[in-house]
Write a protein that holds these residues in place. Structure first.
Motif, short mmCIF file in Angstrom:
data_model
loop_
_atom_site.label_atom_id
_atom_site.label_comp_id
_atom_site.label_asym_id
_atom_site.label_seq_id
_atom_site.Cartn_x
_atom_site.Cartn_y
_atom_site.Cartn_z
N MET A 1 30.52 42.64 65.82
CA MET A 1 29.77 41.96 64.75
C MET A 1 30.29 42.43 63.39
SD MET A 1 27.37 39.84 65.69
CE MET A 1 26.19 39.87 64.35
N PRO A 2 30.53 41.51 62.45
CA PRO A 2 30.99 41.93 61.12
C PRO A 2 29.89 42.69 60.40
CG PRO A 2 30.49 39.58 61.15
CD PRO A 2 30.41 40.06 62.57
N ALA A 3 30.32 43.61 59.53
CA ALA A 3 29.36 44.38 58.73
C ALA A 3 28.93 43.53 57.54
CB ALA A 3 30.01 45.68 58.27
N ILE A 4 27.75 42.93 57.65
CA ILE A 4 27.26 42.00 56.63
C ILE A 4 26.42 42.75 55.60
CG2 ILE A 4 25.77 39.99 56.24
CD1 ILE A 4 28.44 39.35 57.63
N ASP A 5 26.65 42.46 54.34
CA ASP A 5 25.88 43.07 53.25
C ASP A 5 24.91 42.03 52.72
OD1 ASP A 5 24.97 44.10 50.79
OD2 ASP A 5 26.79 45.29 50.54
N PRO A 6 23.59 42.27 52.79
CA PRO A 6 22.63 41.27 52.32
C PRO A 6 22.77 40.94 50.84
CG PRO A 6 21.54 43.36 52.83
CD PRO A 6 22.93 43.45 53.37
N ARG A 7 23.38 41.84 50.07
CA ARG A 7 23.60 41.54 48.65
C ARG A 7 24.56 40.38 48.48
NH1 ARG A 7 25.52 47.26 46.55
NH2 ARG A 7 26.71 47.02 48.48
N ILE A 8 25.48 40.23 49.44
CA ILE A 8 26.43 39.11 49.36
C ILE A 8 25.74 37.81 49.76
CG2 ILE A 8 28.59 38.18 50.28
CD1 ILE A 8 29.71 40.99 50.21
N ASP A 9 24.81 37.89 50.72
CA ASP A 9 23.98 36.71 51.03
C ASP A 9 23.28 36.24 49.76
OD1 ASP A 9 24.54 36.67 53.80
OD2 ASP A 9 23.00 38.16 54.19
N ALA A 10 22.70 37.19 49.03
CA ALA A 10 21.98 36.85 47.80
C ALA A 10 22.93 36.31 46.74
CB ALA A 10 21.24 38.09 47.27
N TYR A 11 24.12 36.90 46.63
CA TYR A 11 25.11 36.46 45.66
C TYR A 11 25.49 35.00 45.92
CZ TYR A 11 29.44 36.45 42.89
OH TYR A 11 30.42 36.15 41.97
N ILE A 12 25.75 34.68 47.18
CA ILE A 12 26.12 33.30 47.53
C ILE A 12 24.96 32.35 47.26
CG2 ILE A 12 26.77 31.77 49.44
CD1 ILE A 12 28.34 34.16 50.63
N ALA A 13 23.76 32.76 47.66
CA ALA A 13 22.59 31.89 47.45
C ALA A 13 22.34 31.61 45.98
CB ALA A 13 21.35 32.54 48.08
N ASN A 14 22.68 32.57 45.12
CA ASN A 14 22.45 32.41 43.68
C ASN A 14 23.62 31.77 42.96
OD1 ASN A 14 19.86 33.54 43.71
ND2 ASN A 14 20.67 35.62 43.61
N SER A 15 24.69 31.47 43.68
CA SER A 15 25.85 30.82 43.06
C SER A 15 25.62 29.33 42.91
CB SER A 15 27.10 31.07 43.91
OG SER A 15 27.44 32.44 43.92
N ALA A 16 26.43 28.70 42.10
CA ALA A 16 26.32 27.25 41.89
C ALA A 16 26.52 26.52 43.21
CB ALA A 16 27.36 26.80 40.87
N GLU A 17 25.94 25.33 43.30
CA GLU A 17 25.98 24.57 44.56
C GLU A 17 27.41 24.33 45.05
OE1 GLU A 17 24.22 20.39 46.42
OE2 GLU A 17 23.64 21.03 44.41
N PHE A 18 28.32 24.01 44.12
CA PHE A 18 29.71 23.74 44.52
C PHE A 18 30.37 24.99 45.11
CE2 PHE A 18 30.80 25.96 40.67
CZ PHE A 18 32.05 26.48 40.93
N ALA A 19 29.92 26.17 44.64
CA ALA A 19 30.57 27.42 45.01
C ALA A 19 30.18 27.93 46.40
CB ALA A 19 30.26 28.49 43.97
N ARG A 20 28.97 27.58 46.84
CA ARG A 20 28.47 28.18 48.09
C ARG A 20 29.37 27.90 49.30
NH1 ARG A 20 22.82 25.72 46.82
NH2 ARG A 20 22.52 26.72 44.79
N PRO A 21 29.79 26.65 49.55
CA PRO A 21 30.67 26.43 50.71
C PRO A 21 32.01 27.14 50.58
CG PRO A 21 30.38 24.40 49.44
CD PRO A 21 29.42 25.39 48.89
#
Length: 201
Positions: A1-21
């Motif tokens: 399993m990759p080592a996932i950082d929840p701060r990056i989940d939050a960073y992606i969620a807070n990014s502009a819509e075009f940026a998330r994918p």
């Protein structure tokens, strides 16, 4: 399993819509090519580590960026778009702006090999003069009204001052800027940096 950082989940969620994918795609490619990659936040944006720094990604108002820590050793100078934006791939506005998935994964594997072999990143020339930090008048005025906010702000490193200034300047509406200004002054008065929530104790 990759080592996932929840701060990056939050960073992606807070990014502009075009940026998330774009960010999700980059994250997936890195983990597929390097299952042992660990995620972390440095300098307020996502990084991936594997026996040292591997690569990083970031999102801005109208583009994303992606780059390798040792990019100069991976990508030919003729193909490096670092002058257009941070990283080696220029201003990324859609997944189509990136190399094919297979090519990107090959870069990740080459970057891993460099770290496996203990190859050091090329030295980066320091600018002749440090980049000046220009504080907007409205921030100066707000800080002056709240003790000890102004003294704390002036004691911050240039990078920490710049993080607050960019956060305020990136606000798309005046109402958002005012809300951010109020929050910024409160945190600064408490001696907190812009990203204090993510700093290790």
């Amino acid at each position: 399993m990759p080592a996932i950082d929840p701060r990056i989940d939050a960073y992606i969620a807070n990014s502009a819509e075009f940026a998330r994918p774009i960010l999700e795609h980059l994250r997936a490619v890195v983990h597929e090519a390097c299952p042992d990659a660990e995620e972390t936040m440095k300098w307020s944006f996502p990084h991936f580590e594997y026996k040292g720094m591997l690569c990083s990604m970031a999102s801005f108002k109208a583009h994303c960026s992606f780059g390798f820590w040792k990019g100069e050793l991976l990508i030919a100078a003729a193909d490096d778009k670092g002058k257009e934006a941070m990283g080696q791939f220029g201003r990324i506005t859609s997944i189509e702006d990136l190399p094919p998935r297979k090519t990107l994964a090959a870069y990740v594997k080459k970057a891993m090999k460099l770290n496996d072999d203990g190859v050091k990143a090329p030295g980066r020339a320091k600018p002749a003069t440090p980049r000046a930090v220009v504080t907007p008048d409205y921030l100066d005025a707000a800080l002056a009204r709240r003790e000890p906010a102004l003294a704390n702000f002036n004691a911050f490193t240039p990078g920490k001052r710049r993080e607050y200034i960019e956060w305020l300047e990136e606000a798309k509406t005046e109402a958002t800027r005012l809300r951010r200004l109020e929050q910024a002054v409160e945190w600064i008065a408490e001696g907190k940096s812009r990203n204090w929530k993510y700093e290790k104790c």
